[in-house]
Design an enzyme around this catalytic site. Structure first.
Site, PDB file in Angstrom:
ATOM      1  N   ALA A  25      38.985  66.829 -44.164  1.00 47.39           N
ATOM      2  CA  ALA A  25      38.429  65.436 -44.066  1.00 47.39           C
ATOM      3  C   ALA A  25      37.552  65.270 -42.547  1.00 47.39           C
ATOM      4  O   ALA A  25      37.959  66.055 -41.867  1.00 47.39           O
ATOM      5  CB  ALA A  25      39.517  64.614 -44.430  1.00 47.39           C
ATOM      6  N   PRO A  49      36.067  69.199 -39.073  1.00 48.60           N
ATOM      7  CA  PRO A  49      37.246  68.898 -39.806  1.00 48.60           C
ATOM      8  C   PRO A  49      38.588  68.230 -39.076  1.00 48.60           C
ATOM      9  O   PRO A  49      38.700  68.355 -37.919  1.00 48.60           O
ATOM     10  CB  PRO A  49      37.812  69.935 -40.665  1.00 48.60           C
ATOM     11  CG  PRO A  49      37.569  71.126 -39.623  1.00 48.60           C
ATOM     12  CD  PRO A  49      36.272  70.900 -38.771  1.00 48.60           C
ATOM     13  N   GLU A  50      39.428  67.394 -39.836  1.00 47.10           N
ATOM     14  CA  GLU A  50      40.673  66.750 -39.423  1.00 47.10           C
ATOM     15  C   GLU A  50      41.627  67.672 -38.640  1.00 47.10           C
ATOM     16  O   GLU A  50      42.200  67.357 -37.436  1.00 47.10           O
ATOM     17  CB  GLU A  50      41.046  65.839 -40.547  1.00 47.10           C
ATOM     18  CG  GLU A  50      42.253  65.078 -39.784  1.00 47.10           C
ATOM     19  CD  GLU A  50      41.922  63.881 -39.521  1.00 47.10           C
ATOM     20  OE1 GLU A  50      40.689  63.506 -39.221  1.00 47.10           O
ATOM     21  OE2 GLU A  50      42.708  63.212 -38.877  1.00 47.10           O
ATOM     22  N   ALA A  51      41.640  68.914 -39.244  1.00 48.59           N
ATOM     23  CA  ALA A  51      42.490  69.954 -38.739  1.00 48.59           C
ATOM     24  C   ALA A  51      42.119  71.408 -39.093  1.00 48.59           C
ATOM     25  O   ALA A  51      41.615  71.645 -40.118  1.00 48.59           O
ATOM     26  CB  ALA A  51      44.068  69.502 -39.158  1.00 48.59           C
ATOM     27  N   HIS A 106      41.584  67.247 -34.986  1.00 46.25           N
ATOM     28  CA  HIS A 106      40.129  66.459 -34.547  1.00 46.25           C
ATOM     29  C   HIS A 106      40.453  65.689 -33.167  1.00 46.25           C
ATOM     30  O   HIS A 106      39.677  65.480 -32.111  1.00 46.25           O
ATOM     31  CB  HIS A 106      39.415  65.630 -35.725  1.00 46.25           C
ATOM     32  CG  HIS A 106      38.093  65.248 -35.065  1.00 46.25           C
ATOM     33  ND1 HIS A 106      37.840  64.267 -34.002  1.00 46.25           N
ATOM     34  CD2 HIS A 106      37.057  65.877 -35.390  1.00 46.25           C
ATOM     35  CE1 HIS A 106      36.620  64.234 -34.058  1.00 46.25           C
ATOM     36  NE2 HIS A 106      35.959  65.082 -34.916  1.00 46.25           N
TER      37      HIS A 106
END
Ligand SMILES: *[C@@H]1O[C@H](CO)[C@@H](O)[C@H](O)[C@H]1NC(C)=O
Ligand SMILES: *[C@@H]1O[C@H](CO)[C@@H](O)[C@H](O)[C@H]1NC(C)=O
Ligand SMILES: *[C@@H]1O[C@H](CO)[C@@H](O)[C@H](O)[C@H]1NC(C)=O
Length: 739
Positions: free
Chosen positions: A452, A413-415, A368
């Site tokens: 996340a 999402p985070e990745a 992200h």
């Protein structure tokens, strides 16, 4: 490696021309308005058709604006009641966090958002805490030098800038309060000072504020014992320290920060992909300890700051090098790491994504954080007139949007990982490794690496640039979609919380899907960027902007550090200094001006705070033969050398080969020009504020070169301190070609 030698010169270069305009406005508002209404200036910002005189958008939706401000108010008051003075609130339990050394990270970091939203009551509470309660000489736990610089130091210097530029009116915060905020910034910077004491000048990762010594933990060590630094860490000091040096008059800070990233900017190791440095880097000898390259986490803000360092101060002696390094880095990113994904489900085409490189592996995974890159590339693309970069930035932003648009919560999402459309010739690509990932790839065109969402700002930040630069309302509505989705999914009894899994189905008040964490960038960046989206603003401004309350140019829009930076860098006037159109005639005039063998400064002054001093010092600093002209002083002393003055232009030894800078009040300038014309002076440069219509017209008409008026790199009008460097360079080049 020294960023500059004399504090007065530095200050002059950084802001002299801007200040001269502000001061001038107090004396001669009509002249000023005339200047700023000139249409010849460029601006990065799209010329929104419905912009009114004061640079505000009429189309602003007050309801949306209120929603964002209400969200910030709720964030503030929940924290105020439950966690005041702690670094952050635990938004699910209502507890307190001390993740950032216990100085009250929330308070410091969000203060500039409150300033921009005009939340004066809340801002006063925070500032009282900052000036009276925080003791930066002691810390709870080890001090992370990177986080402390971008969150605490960046916020403090930005807040001072917002006060100095009267975004915060003097009735809200006094000059004395402003000085105490600056004193806190200096205290903190001085405590961090020893972290730069490594042989390379790059910062140690941690400081012990009790002993005053820097250190590293096992996690920052490489190959059993070598301490290493990543580019973001070495690079993300420049803007904060540059502004601190400017505000304090002490060059120490910018010298440290310049040295800190010198290993990267002037990299002596071979770069396989020019501009992209191999990392991490050995703290002691500057050698790469591994071959990791990219624009993602741990690398990101070094590249971001290169561009902003150039835009912030195009007159800096290294500005052109920072610019060139940034351009190289974008080109290498595009050529080596940006890839097109396999076509999305049900479509013919894919989207663009950013990979990283590690020791021969092409890692098709993006976080992200890397969604800041589209915005940064758009800013530089527009600033430098690189349409290809604008295309690249918008393409990358489409990829980030696709991520947000695909998940059940409508949050990225985070990745995540895309499959490249063309894998032949690439060393390696990740492939989905489980049934779940294969399903995701089929359904969305990517799979989730880390589900996340940590309340991060980068996607909204890039949308902010995209909308302001293109004027395409699509980006505005994407920003609003993201905001409502985030607000819905993250709201808790005590604030807003990180999401565990953006792939979970939306359920109002679903606290099982939340982590009891909320970092300060939620208030400091995410909400601020959302609030400063044109269209989300009140049409009657809550936070007075320079564009509306100081009679500055239409379409100027205030942007403080956090509005324009993912990493809280202080860059108050960034979007305001956007030359797109440079007049070629004026460029030729500048070249003629610098072709003279001699120079003189009319209105040269002994007083270091005067522009007549700064401009004269600029000539000396650039080893040019310059005579100060001042009828009331026999000599002007700079760096303990007395320079004899001439009483007037006609008293110069050879006026016909002398170019003249003029820093006299407009009422006196015309007489000076007439005298110069009679003496045979070939070229004149009218500093911003030194002329009226008649004077400017006379200068342009009567001399081989007459410089002045709208234009120049700093958008403050042509100013030797900003435009001189480039002019000199062009003139020298021209001379070299002739010889
Ligand atoms: C700082 O140094 C002191 C003295 O050696 C030590 O007691 C303390 O634990 C150190 N603090 C940190 C955060 O490492
Ligand atoms: C795929 O990449 C290889 C190696 O870079 C290249 O030679 C080939 O032309 C590409 N194929 C397509 C369809 O673009
Ligand atoms: C957020 O909540 C509102 C009101 O309950 C609802 O109308 C809206 O659809 C929700 N948005 C999202 C993205 O779920």
């Amino acid at each position: 490696m020294s960023g500059f030698r004399h504090a007065p010169h530095f200050r002059a270069i950084a802001t002299a021309c801007i200040l001269s305009i502000y001061l001038l406005y107090l004396w001669a508002p009509d002249l000023f308005l005339h200047e700023t209404h000139s249409k010849t200036r460029g601006n990065v910002q799209f010329a929104f058709p419905d912009e009114d005189q004061r640079g505000k958008l009429n189309g602003g939706d007050a309801r949306k604006a209120d929603r964002v401000v209400e969200t910030m108010k709720r964030t503030f008051w929940k924290y105020r009641i439950r966690s005041w003075g702690f670094d952050d609130i635990k938004p699910v339990s209502g507890g307190q966090g001390t993740s950032r050394n216990g100085w009250g990270a929330f308070i410091v970091d969000t203060s500039t958002t409150l300033a921009l939203m005009g939340m004066w009551e809340e801002l006063r509470l925070e500032v009282d805490h900052i000036t009276d309660k925080i003791d930066f000489t002691t810390a709870e736990g080890g001090v992370n030098t990177f986080e402390t610089t971008i969150r605490y130091l960046g916020a403090l210097v930005s807040l001072v800038e917002l006060i100095d530029n009267e975004i915060v009116p003097p009735t809200v915060l006094s000059q004395g309060t402003r000085d105490r905020i600056l004193a806190q910034a200096i205290t903190l910077a001085d405590k961090l000072g020893p972290s730069f004491s490594s042989p390379t000048g790059m910062p140690w990762p941690l400081m012990n504020f009790t002993t005053g010594f820097p250190y590293a933990e096992a996690t920052e060590k490489w190959d059993s014992g070598r301490v290493v630094v990543f580019p973001a860490h070495a690079g993300s000091n420049y803007l904060e320290y540059k502004v601190l040096s400017h505000l304090s008059g002490n060059p120490l800070y910018i010298n440290r920060a310049t040295r800190s990233w010198a290993t990267l900017v002037w990299n002596k190791y071979i770069e396989e992909w020019p501009g992209l440095v191999d990392a991490p880097i050995d703290l002691f000898n500057g050698a790469p300890a591994d071959k990791q390259r990219g624009w993602d986490r741990k690398h990101d803000s070094y590249y971001e700051y290169l561009l902003k360092a150039y835009i912030l101060d195009p007159g800096d002696r290294y500005a052109a090098e920072y610019r060139d390094r940034w351009v190289q880095a974008v080109q290498s990113l595009r050529n080596n790491l940006v890839f097109e994904s396999r076509p999305l489900p049900g479509q013919q085409v894919g989207v663009l994504s950013i990979a990283t490189y590690q020791n021969g592996w092409f890692i098709n995974e993006m976080s992200h954080l890397a969604c800041f890159a589209p915005g940064n590339i758009l800013l530089g693309g527009r600033y430098l007139g690189r349409e290809d970069f604008i295309t690249l930035g918008l393409g990358l932003l489409d990829g980030c949007h696709h991520i947000y648009d695909s998940t059940p919560l409508k949050i990225g999402p985070e990745a995540f990982s895309f499959m490249p459309s063309n894998t032949s010739g690439k060393y390696y690509s990740y492939e989905p490794s489980s049934e779940k990932e294969r399903e995701q790839l089929e359904k969305y065109g990517f799979w989730i690496v880390n589900p996340a969402y940590r309340l991060r700002p980068e996607y909204i930040e890039s949308l902010f640039y995209a909308y302001r630069i293109t004027g395409d309302r699509k980006y505005q509505s994407w920003a609003w979609d993201a905001f409502t989705a985030i607000e819905n999914a993250t709201q808790t009894e005590f604030g807003f919380a990180q999401v565990k899994n953006v792939m979970a189905e939306f359920k109002k008040g679903n606290s099982e899907n939340l982590d009891d964490e909320c970092q300060s960038f939620w208030g400091a960046e995410t909400l601020k960027l959302e609030a400063k989206h044109p269209g989300n603003e009140h049409s009657t401004s809550r936070a007075p902007l320079p564009g509306s309350n100081r009679g500055l140019a239409p379409s100027r829009e205030v942007t403080d550090s956090r509005v324009i930076s993912a990493s809280n860098s202080p860059l108050y006037p960034l979007l305001n200094v956007m030359p797109i159109t440079r007049s070629q005639a004026m460029d030729a005039a500048v070249k003629t001006f610098f072709s003279s063998p001699r120079f003189a400064v009319v209105g040269a002054s002994q007083d270091p705070t005067k522009f007549g001093h700064k401009v004269f010092a600029w000539y000396l600093d650039h080893s040019l033969l310059a005579t100060p002209i001042n009828p009331r002083a026999a000599s002007i002393t700079i760096s303990s050398t007395a320079h004899p003055t001439a009483p007037s232009v006609s008293a110069l030894p050879s006026p016909e080969e002398t170019s003249i800078s003029i820093i006299t009040p407009p009422s006196a300038t015309l007489a000076v020009l007439r005298e110069a014309k009679a003496a045979g002076v070939p070229a004149v440069w009218l500093q911003p504020g030194s002329f009226d219509d008649e004077g400017l017209a006379y200068a342009k008409r009567e001399f081989k070169a007459g410089i002045g008026g709208a234009g120049g790199m700093g958008e403050e009008g042509w100013c030797v301190l900003v435009d001189g460097e480039e002019g000199m360079r062009v003139a020298k080049q021209d001379l070299a070609e002739k010889l």
